[in-house]
Write a protein that holds these residues in place. Structure first.
Motif, PDB file in Angstrom:
ATOM      1  N   MET A   1       0.823  -1.195   0.000  1.00 35.20           N
ATOM      2  CA  MET A   1       0.000   0.000   0.000  1.00 35.20           C
ATOM      3  C   MET A   1       0.865   1.255   0.000  1.00 35.20           C
ATOM      4  N   SER A   2       0.231   2.366  -0.109  1.00 34.98           N
ATOM      5  CA  SER A   2       0.881   3.669  -0.195  1.00 34.98           C
ATOM      6  C   SER A   2       1.519   4.077   1.130  1.00 34.98           C
ATOM      7  N   ILE A   3       2.359   5.120   1.044  1.00 28.28           N
ATOM      8  CA  ILE A   3       2.904   5.756   2.235  1.00 28.28           C
ATOM      9  C   ILE A   3       2.470   7.216   2.245  1.00 28.28           C
ATOM     10  N   VAL A   4       2.378   7.776   3.431  1.00 28.22           N
ATOM     11  CA  VAL A   4       1.985   9.172   3.607  1.00 28.22           C
ATOM     12  C   VAL A   4       3.114   9.907   4.306  1.00 28.22           C
ATOM     13  N   LYS A   5       3.426  11.085   3.823  1.00 28.01           N
ATOM     14  CA  LYS A   5       4.397  11.967   4.456  1.00 28.01           C
ATOM     15  C   LYS A   5       3.663  13.244   4.823  1.00 28.01           C
ATOM     16  N   ILE A   6       3.762  13.633   6.072  1.00 27.05           N
ATOM     17  CA  ILE A   6       3.134  14.863   6.536  1.00 27.05           C
ATOM     18  C   ILE A   6       4.228  15.771   7.079  1.00 27.05           C
ATOM     19  N   ASN A   7       4.426  16.887   6.409  1.00 28.49           N
ATOM     20  CA  ASN A   7       5.389  17.875   6.868  1.00 28.49           C
ATOM     21  C   ASN A   7       4.638  18.831   7.790  1.00 28.49           C
ATOM     22  N   VAL A   8       5.046  18.875   9.042  1.00 28.99           N
ATOM     23  CA  VAL A   8       4.400  19.686  10.066  1.00 28.99           C
ATOM     24  C   VAL A   8       5.189  20.990  10.177  1.00 28.99           C
ATOM     25  N   LEU A   9       4.565  22.090   9.753  1.00 30.08           N
ATOM     26  CA  LEU A   9       5.249  23.381   9.703  1.00 30.08           C
ATOM     27  C   LEU A   9       4.697  24.347  10.741  1.00 30.08           C
ATOM     28  N   THR A  10       5.566  24.917  11.543  1.00 30.59           N
ATOM     29  CA  THR A  10       5.183  25.970  12.472  1.00 30.59           C
ATOM     30  C   THR A  10       5.310  27.284  11.724  1.00 30.59           C
ATOM     31  N   TRP A  57       2.339   8.738  -1.473  1.00 27.92           N
ATOM     32  CA  TRP A  57       3.240   8.180  -2.474  1.00 27.92           C
ATOM     33  C   TRP A  57       3.033   6.683  -2.615  1.00 27.92           C
ATOM     34  N   ARG A  58       3.345   6.173  -3.764  1.00 29.92           N
ATOM     35  CA  ARG A  58       3.248   4.733  -4.036  1.00 29.92           C
ATOM     36  C   ARG A  58       4.217   3.945  -3.142  1.00 29.92           C
ATOM     37  N   SER A  59       5.421   4.533  -2.905  1.00 33.16           N
ATOM     38  CA  SER A  59       6.432   3.823  -2.106  1.00 33.16           C
ATOM     39  C   SER A  59       7.398   4.818  -1.469  1.00 33.16           C
ATOM     40  N   GLU A  60       8.101   4.343  -0.480  1.00 33.53           N
ATOM     41  CA  GLU A  60       9.145   5.151   0.174  1.00 33.53           C
ATOM     42  C   GLU A  60      10.220   5.548  -0.850  1.00 33.53           C
ATOM     43  N   PHE A  97       3.962   7.629   7.548  1.00 34.30           N
ATOM     44  CA  PHE A  97       2.954   6.614   7.838  1.00 34.30           C
ATOM     45  C   PHE A  97       2.823   5.663   6.664  1.00 34.30           C
ATOM     46  N   GLU A  98       2.407   4.432   6.952  1.00 33.62           N
ATOM     47  CA  GLU A  98       1.984   3.501   5.921  1.00 33.62           C
ATOM     48  C   GLU A  98       0.468   3.486   5.923  1.00 33.62           C
ATOM     49  N   VAL A  99      -0.128   3.456   4.738  1.00 33.98           N
ATOM     50  CA  VAL A  99      -1.582   3.365   4.636  1.00 33.98           C
ATOM     51  C   VAL A  99      -1.960   1.912   4.890  1.00 33.98           C
TER      52      VAL A  99
END
Length: 108
Positions: A1-10, A57-60, A97-99
């Motif tokens: 499954m897909s992976i998720v990247k969340i950039n947390v910006l202050t 994304w499809r993969s890391e 994260f992994e979906v």
């Protein structure tokens, strides 16, 4: 499954418009990347100065390839007229994260 990247910006209040304009100016920059699936810039509504930049994304490997290409193209830090722009965010953290499950609206 897909992976998720969340950039947390202050992002301080006075820099919000700057950040959003910079993302708008880059619209389309990630969409053609191999393995890219989704992007969202999430603006805080209340009680926080934290923006979330969500990409799927499809993969890391696909994400890392895009990130290395982006890093090379951002070498000047968004230079404009030969001057480097000050970052709009005062801090950044990358969550990964992994979906495991996903759902969409039901058809019909």
């Amino acid at each position: 499954m897909s992976i998720v990247k969340i950039n947390v910006l202050t992002v301080p209040e006075e820099q919000r418009e700057v950040l959003e304009k910079r993302f708008a100016a880059r619209a389309g920059a990630v969409e053609g990347s191999d393995g890219f699936e989704w992007f969202e810039l999430l603006r805080p509504v209340e009680g926080t100065d934290t923006y979330l930049v969500y990409t799927r994304w499809r993969s890391e490997e696909d994400f890392e390839k895009w990130r290395s290409q982006m890093g090379a193209s951002h070498g000047g830090g968004g230079a404009q007229g030969g001057e480097q722009q000050k970052p709009a965010a005062t801090g950044a953290t990358l969550w990964s994260f992994e979906v495991v499950q996903s759902a969409g609206p039901k058809e019909g």
